[in-house]
Design a protein around this motif. Sequence first.
Motif, PDB file in Angstrom:
ATOM      1  N   ASP A   1       1.753  -0.955  -4.653  1.00  0.00           N
ATOM      2  CA  ASP A   1       2.942  -0.804  -3.824  1.00  0.00           C
ATOM      3  C   ASP A   1       4.145  -1.371  -4.569  1.00  0.00           C
ATOM      4  O   ASP A   1       4.033  -2.390  -5.258  1.00  0.00           O
ATOM      5  CB  ASP A   1       2.763  -1.545  -2.500  1.00  0.00           C
ATOM      6  CG  ASP A   1       1.714  -0.897  -1.614  1.00  0.00           C
ATOM      7  OD1 ASP A   1       1.373   0.269  -1.865  1.00  0.00           O
ATOM      8  OD2 ASP A   1       1.237  -1.566  -0.681  1.00  0.00           O
TER       9      ASP A   1
ATOM     10  N   SER B   1       7.390  -8.019  -6.850  1.00  0.00           N
ATOM     11  CA  SER B   1       7.344  -9.449  -6.551  1.00  0.00           C
ATOM     12  C   SER B   1       6.421 -10.211  -7.491  1.00  0.00           C
ATOM     13  O   SER B   1       6.628 -11.405  -7.728  1.00  0.00           O
ATOM     14  CB  SER B   1       6.904  -9.674  -5.098  1.00  0.00           C
ATOM     15  OG  SER B   1       5.584  -9.206  -4.902  1.00  0.00           O
ATOM     16  N   ASP B   2       5.419  -9.522  -8.055  1.00  0.00           N
ATOM     17  CA  ASP B   2       4.461 -10.231  -8.897  1.00  0.00           C
ATOM     18  C   ASP B   2       3.938  -9.317 -10.001  1.00  0.00           C
ATOM     19  O   ASP B   2       2.759  -8.957 -10.028  1.00  0.00           O
ATOM     20  CB  ASP B   2       3.298 -10.743  -8.036  1.00  0.00           C
ATOM     21  CG  ASP B   2       2.398 -11.717  -8.776  1.00  0.00           C
ATOM     22  OD1 ASP B   2       2.840 -12.289  -9.796  1.00  0.00           O
ATOM     23  OD2 ASP B   2       1.242 -11.901  -8.347  1.00  0.00           O
TER      24      ASP B   2
ATOM     25  N   ASP C   1       4.856  -5.064  -4.017  1.00  0.00           N
ATOM     26  CA  ASP C   1       3.896  -5.962  -4.663  1.00  0.00           C
ATOM     27  C   ASP C   1       4.143  -6.055  -6.157  1.00  0.00           C
ATOM     28  O   ASP C   1       4.119  -7.145  -6.745  1.00  0.00           O
ATOM     29  CB  ASP C   1       2.465  -5.488  -4.402  1.00  0.00           C
ATOM     30  CG  ASP C   1       2.064  -5.601  -2.946  1.00  0.00           C
ATOM     31  OD1 ASP C   1       2.675  -6.426  -2.225  1.00  0.00           O
ATOM     32  OD2 ASP C   1       1.151  -4.874  -2.521  1.00  0.00           O
TER      33      ASP C   1
END
Length: 344
Positions: free
Chosen positions: A224, A230-231, A227
């Motif tokens: 996604d 963010s990381d 996701d």
Amino acid sequence: MIALKGITKTFTVNKGAVTALDDVSLTIEKGEIFGIIGRSGAGKSTLIRMINLLERPTSGQVEIEGQDVTKLDKRGLSKLRHRIGMIFQHYNLLKTATVEENVAIPLRLEGLDKRIIRERVDKYLDIVGLTDHRKHYPEQLSGGQKQRVAIARALAHEPDILLSDEATSALDPETTESILDLLLDINRELGLTIFLITHEMEVIERICDRVAVIEAGRIIEEGDVLDVFSDPQHATTRKFLKTNLDVPKEVVEELSTHGTLVNLSFIGHQSEQAVLAQLTKRYGLLPNIIGGGIKKLKGGLVGNLLVHLDGDEGQTDQAVRFLEASGVKVKEVTNHASVLGKLG
């Protein structure tokens, strides 16, 4: 809806073998916008051309709604391609045809009734906002308008899938934004599955539900968009997500001598919470934001900050536990090299 299973593509160049795709497996769900991002030469264009078999895999399967389309005969392949629209970076419009003629040409070649052709031309020129330009020729249009004609032409067959091959790469930022808005509208209103390739992270941010990163013919990261943003797990992905922070080496080294440098990732509503302000109130810790920002993605907000936590070890440990309990991802940065790794 679309499943690529163990796709490998090898070309023969100067009597030698070149692997453009190496054991690529992906699943694209019905109705989503799935993006592939990679540098030039990474294998993006070869990959997108697998969906409608403009390129055939050396090995592996291409399945659409459970059917292995690599086994289709000539007639079956023709039917498949009517279900798959495609738009390109350079529009591919016929210069001697008007806007409405460019949209109608593939329908005439298909042998459709004149009434149906007229209805579809009217419908899709209206959707892309070019009804008033129907009698114009391509040379009378802007780049964005030409791309809208190409999109109308791709939609005229009323496909289930729309492929976008670097469709915004030749456009200025403002026009790119308008085309991306149009693709979002088409996805929502017509329920089309959109599979796109790009080298522009802004395209992925703006409209994609999921993303895969390709490098040297292999998928190195997938998930996604929220996701992945963010990381990010792979160095190549982090390069695409570069925040352009210019933190002098001397500043980083100075800050590293006291307190702790951390990279914080916020997702969704967490980006709107004043969690850093709580650190002083709760633990007497002084957070100093070195750089970063918040981005609005299709799926929500994501924030990334480089923060200096000025306090003793006990205060810092408590603060980190609080941040993690609040849903913030915390990564400690211990030296200048790792800072560059996190930001770049």
